[in-house]
Design a protein around this motif. Structure first.
Motif, PDB file in Angstrom:
ATOM      1  N   ASP A  40       0.767  -1.243   0.013  1.00  0.00           N
ATOM      2  CA  ASP A  40      -0.025  -0.087   0.073  1.00  0.00           C
ATOM      3  C   ASP A  40       0.948   1.254  -0.045  1.00  0.00           C
ATOM      4  N   LEU A  41       2.140   1.284   1.049  1.00  0.00           N
ATOM      5  CA  LEU A  41       2.837   2.490   0.881  1.00  0.00           C
ATOM      6  C   LEU A  41       3.583   2.724  -0.504  1.00  0.00           C
ATOM      7  N   VAL A  42       3.876   1.739  -1.087  1.00  0.00           N
ATOM      8  CA  VAL A  42       4.792   1.765  -2.415  1.00  0.00           C
ATOM      9  C   VAL A  42       3.780   2.022  -3.407  1.00  0.00           C
ATOM     10  N   LYS A  43       2.559   1.616  -3.290  1.00  0.00           N
ATOM     11  CA  LYS A  43       1.451   2.214  -4.588  1.00  0.00           C
ATOM     12  C   LYS A  43       1.357   3.590  -4.393  1.00  0.00           C
ATOM     13  N   LYS A  45       3.341   5.764  -3.083  1.00  0.00           N
ATOM     14  CA  LYS A  45       4.302   6.656  -3.524  1.00  0.00           C
ATOM     15  C   LYS A  45       4.413   6.741  -5.183  1.00  0.00           C
ATOM     16  N   ILE A  46       4.285   5.535  -5.615  1.00  0.00           N
ATOM     17  CA  ILE A  46       4.209   5.437  -6.920  1.00  0.00           C
ATOM     18  C   ILE A  46       3.255   6.398  -7.751  1.00  0.00           C
ATOM     19  N   SER A  47       2.048   6.368  -7.272  1.00  0.00           N
ATOM     20  CA  SER A  47       0.961   7.113  -7.812  1.00  0.00           C
ATOM     21  C   SER A  47       1.318   8.563  -7.886  1.00  0.00           C
ATOM     22  N   THR A  48       1.961   9.152  -6.767  1.00  0.00           N
ATOM     23  CA  THR A  48       2.256  10.512  -6.674  1.00  0.00           C
ATOM     24  C   THR A  48       3.538  10.803  -7.195  1.00  0.00           C
ATOM     25  N   ASN A  49       4.383   9.927  -7.720  1.00  0.00           N
ATOM     26  CA  ASN A  49       5.626  10.219  -8.193  1.00  0.00           C
ATOM     27  C   ASN A  49       5.617  10.879  -9.696  1.00  0.00           C
ATOM     28  N   THR A  50       5.591  12.106  -9.756  1.00  0.00           N
ATOM     29  CA  THR A  50       5.754  12.795 -11.049  1.00  0.00           C
ATOM     30  C   THR A  50       6.654  12.471 -12.242  1.00  0.00           C
ATOM     31  N   GLU A  60       0.725  -3.799 -12.250  1.00  0.00           N
ATOM     32  CA  GLU A  60       0.047  -4.556 -11.497  1.00  0.00           C
ATOM     33  C   GLU A  60       1.334  -5.358 -10.320  1.00  0.00           C
ATOM     34  N   TYR A  61       1.914  -4.608  -9.833  1.00  0.00           N
ATOM     35  CA  TYR A  61       2.938  -5.171  -9.062  1.00  0.00           C
ATOM     36  C   TYR A  61       2.267  -5.991  -8.048  1.00  0.00           C
ATOM     37  N   TYR A 109      10.388  -5.094  -6.742  1.00  0.00           N
ATOM     38  CA  TYR A 109       8.924  -5.015  -6.654  1.00  0.00           C
ATOM     39  C   TYR A 109       8.394  -5.328  -8.163  1.00  0.00           C
ATOM     40  N   PHE A 110       7.678  -6.297  -8.262  1.00  0.00           N
ATOM     41  CA  PHE A 110       7.335  -6.765  -9.644  1.00  0.00           C
ATOM     42  C   PHE A 110       6.008  -7.785  -9.535  1.00  0.00           C
ATOM     43  N   LYS A 111       5.874  -8.271 -10.966  1.00  0.00           N
ATOM     44  CA  LYS A 111       4.731  -9.190 -10.960  1.00  0.00           C
ATOM     45  C   LYS A 111       5.357 -10.627 -10.811  1.00  0.00           C
TER      46      LYS A 111
END
Length: 126
Positions: A40-43, A45-50, A60-61, A109-111
Motif C-alpha cells: 500500500d505504501l509503495v503504490k 508513493k508510485i501514484s504521486t511520483n511525477t 500490477e505489481y 517490486y514486480f509481478k
C-alpha cells in the motif's frame, strides 16, 4: 544498533525481458509494517511520483524480493537476483523486520507471474 525506521530502495520492475526498471526511495519506513502495508505504501508513493512514466504507475505489481542489503551480496543478473526465492521473497502477513529487511535494503517490486516466466529462461526475449 537497531534502527527505529528504515530507508528502502524499491526497484520497480515493469518488464524483465526489456529491463524496464525504475527506482523509488522510501524514507522513515516502520520495520514492523507487514508486506501488505508495504504494498500500500509503495503504490501510494508510485501514484504521486511525477517522475515515473504512466506505465510504471498503472502496472500490477504484486511481489517483493530482497535484492541486496547494505554491505551484502550482489547478484550477477542485471534485472533481479533469481536465487533463494524461499528466503528472499517477502511473505504475506510478515513484518519487514521478521522478513530480514534492514536499513538500506534494496527490494525488487514486480509481478510474480512475470518473474517466474523470466526465471525459466533469463536470456530469452518474449
Amino acid at each position: 544498533m537497531e534502527h527505529s525506521s528504515l530507508t528502502l530502495s524499491i526497484r520497480l520492475i515493469r518488464s524483465f525481458e526489456h529491463r524496464n526498471l525504475r527506482n523509488q526511495v522510501l524514507h522513515n519506513v516502520d520495520p514492523q509494517i507487514t508486506t501488505e502495508e508495504l504494498h500500500d505504501l509503495v503504490k501510494e508513493k508510485i501514484s504521486t511520483n511525477t517522475n515515473l512514466p504512466p506505465p510504471f504507475k498503472k502496472f500490477e505489481y504484486d511481489a517483493f524480493k530482497i535484492e541486496t542489503q547494505a554491505h551484502g551480496f550482489k547478484t550477477n543478473d542485471p534485472v533481479i537476483n533469481c536465487s533463494d526465492d524461499e528466503n528472499l521473497i517477502l511473505k504475506p502477513n510478515v513484518t519487514l523486520s521478521d522478513s530480514g529487511v534492514k536499513n538500506e535494503t534494496e527490494l525488487s517490486y514486480f509481478k510474480l507471474s512475470d518473474y517466474l516466466k523470466y526465471k525459466e529462461n533469463p536470456t530469452h526475449k518474449w
